[in-house]
Design a protein around this motif. Structure first.
Motif, PDB file in Angstrom:
ATOM      1  N   VAL A  47      45.628  57.508  66.666  1.00 13.04           N
ATOM      2  CA  VAL A  47      46.226  57.095  65.395  1.00 13.04           C
ATOM      3  C   VAL A  47      47.064  58.241  64.823  1.00 13.04           C
ATOM      4  O   VAL A  47      48.191  58.026  64.376  1.00 13.04           O
ATOM      5  CB  VAL A  47      45.142  56.645  64.389  1.00 13.04           C
ATOM      6  CG1 VAL A  47      45.733  56.439  63.010  1.00 13.04           C
ATOM      7  CG2 VAL A  47      44.460  55.377  64.880  1.00 13.04           C
ATOM      8  N   ALA A  48      46.545  59.450  64.863  1.00 12.68           N
ATOM      9  CA  ALA A  48      47.285  60.609  64.349  1.00 12.68           C
ATOM     10  C   ALA A  48      48.587  60.804  65.130  1.00 12.68           C
ATOM     11  O   ALA A  48      49.635  61.109  64.537  1.00 12.68           O
ATOM     12  CB  ALA A  48      46.422  61.862  64.429  1.00 12.68           C
ATOM     13  N   ARG A  53      54.565  60.241  65.404  1.00 14.97           N
ATOM     14  CA  ARG A  53      55.776  59.659  65.998  1.00 14.97           C
ATOM     15  C   ARG A  53      56.581  58.897  64.947  1.00 14.97           C
ATOM     16  O   ARG A  53      57.808  58.991  64.896  1.00 14.97           O
ATOM     17  CB  ARG A  53      55.411  58.730  67.161  1.00 14.97           C
ATOM     18  CG  ARG A  53      55.019  59.462  68.426  1.00 14.97           C
ATOM     19  CD  ARG A  53      54.957  58.519  69.626  1.00 14.97           C
ATOM     20  NE  ARG A  53      54.102  57.362  69.414  1.00 14.97           N
ATOM     21  CZ  ARG A  53      52.787  57.332  69.630  1.00 14.97           C
ATOM     22  NH1 ARG A  53      52.165  58.418  70.053  1.00 14.97           N
ATOM     23  NH2 ARG A  53      52.102  56.228  69.434  1.00 14.97           N
ATOM     24  N   SER A  54      55.897  58.136  64.096  1.00 12.88           N
ATOM     25  CA  SER A  54      56.588  57.388  63.040  1.00 12.88           C
ATOM     26  C   SER A  54      57.263  58.328  62.054  1.00 12.88           C
ATOM     27  O   SER A  54      58.397  58.082  61.631  1.00 12.88           O
ATOM     28  CB  SER A  54      55.596  56.481  62.288  1.00 12.88           C
ATOM     29  OG  SER A  54      55.137  55.464  63.130  1.00 12.88           O
ATOM     30  N   GLU A  55      56.576  59.395  61.689  1.00 13.41           N
ATOM     31  CA  GLU A  55      57.171  60.360  60.762  1.00 13.41           C
ATOM     32  C   GLU A  55      58.421  60.979  61.358  1.00 13.41           C
ATOM     33  O   GLU A  55      59.425  61.171  60.660  1.00 13.41           O
ATOM     34  CB  GLU A  55      56.160  61.441  60.394  1.00 13.41           C
ATOM     35  CG  GLU A  55      55.059  60.937  59.484  1.00 13.41           C
ATOM     36  CD  GLU A  55      53.954  61.954  59.253  1.00 13.41           C
ATOM     37  OE1 GLU A  55      53.830  62.922  60.047  1.00 13.41           O
ATOM     38  OE2 GLU A  55      53.206  61.774  58.273  1.00 13.41           O
ATOM     39  N   GLN A  56      58.397  61.272  62.652  1.00 13.08           N
ATOM     40  CA  GLN A  56      59.572  61.841  63.315  1.00 13.08           C
ATOM     41  C   GLN A  56      60.727  60.843  63.305  1.00 13.08           C
ATOM     42  O   GLN A  56      61.873  61.208  63.047  1.00 13.08           O
ATOM     43  CB  GLN A  56      59.238  62.251  64.749  1.00 13.08           C
ATOM     44  CG  GLN A  56      58.327  63.449  64.836  1.00 13.08           C
ATOM     45  CD  GLN A  56      57.852  63.719  66.248  1.00 13.08           C
ATOM     46  OE1 GLN A  56      58.138  62.960  67.168  1.00 13.08           O
ATOM     47  NE2 GLN A  56      57.098  64.792  66.426  1.00 13.08           N
ATOM     48  N   ARG A  57      60.438  59.580  63.579  1.00  8.49           N
ATOM     49  CA  ARG A  57      61.481  58.558  63.579  1.00  8.49           C
ATOM     50  C   ARG A  57      62.110  58.418  62.198  1.00  8.49           C
ATOM     51  O   ARG A  57      63.321  58.328  62.058  1.00  8.49           O
ATOM     52  CB  ARG A  57      60.914  57.212  64.027  1.00  8.49           C
ATOM     53  CG  ARG A  57      61.033  57.007  65.506  1.00  8.49           C
ATOM     54  CD  ARG A  57      60.643  55.597  65.894  1.00  8.49           C
ATOM     55  NE  ARG A  57      59.462  55.749  66.727  1.00  8.49           N
ATOM     56  CZ  ARG A  57      58.314  55.140  66.550  1.00  8.49           C
ATOM     57  NH1 ARG A  57      58.150  54.277  65.597  1.00  8.49           N
ATOM     58  NH2 ARG A  57      57.300  55.364  67.347  1.00  8.49           N
ATOM     59  N   PHE A  58      61.261  58.394  61.146  1.00  6.97           N
ATOM     60  CA  PHE A  58      61.774  58.258  59.788  1.00  6.97           C
ATOM     61  C   PHE A  58      62.560  59.489  59.370  1.00  6.97           C
ATOM     62  O   PHE A  58      63.544  59.382  58.650  1.00  6.97           O
ATOM     63  CB  PHE A  58      60.649  57.961  58.794  1.00  6.97           C
ATOM     64  CG  PHE A  58      60.238  56.516  58.781  1.00  6.97           C
ATOM     65  CD1 PHE A  58      61.113  55.529  58.366  1.00  6.97           C
ATOM     66  CD2 PHE A  58      58.972  56.143  59.207  1.00  6.97           C
ATOM     67  CE1 PHE A  58      60.741  54.192  58.358  1.00  6.97           C
ATOM     68  CE2 PHE A  58      58.592  54.811  59.207  1.00  6.97           C
ATOM     69  CZ  PHE A  58      59.471  53.833  58.778  1.00  6.97           C
TER      70      PHE A  58
END
Length: 78
Positions: A47-48, A53-58
């Motif tokens: 999950v972490a 990965r989502s934070e990097q994409r955003f």
């Protein structure tokens, strides 16, 4: 159905029995449900990693107004 023997601290067993009584289920049913939930739960490391990965994409996508995105989506649906 298989039977197993496990060792757990007396105070934890007392809590298990108390909760089983509160739910009107057997000790075995409560423990089976708890084990099932634990085994079905997503791994915290996975999950972490997904969050990172989502934070990097955003971060690469720049700034945006979430309210505007929601309004545009709502308006597009009619």
């Amino acid at each position: 159905m298989s039977k197993v023997m496990v060792s757990i601290p007396d105070e934890l067993l007392a809590r298990v029995d108390q909760e089983a009584k509160r739910r009107s289920v057997s000790r075995s049913a409560l423990l089976a449900a708890a084990v099932r939930r634990e085994l079905d739960r997503r791994d915290s490391d996975a999950v972490a990693e997904a969050v990172a990965r989502s934070e990097q994409r955003f971060a690469r996508s720049g700034r945006f107004d979430a309210g505007e995105m929601v309004r545009a989506d709502r308006d597009a649906r009619g």
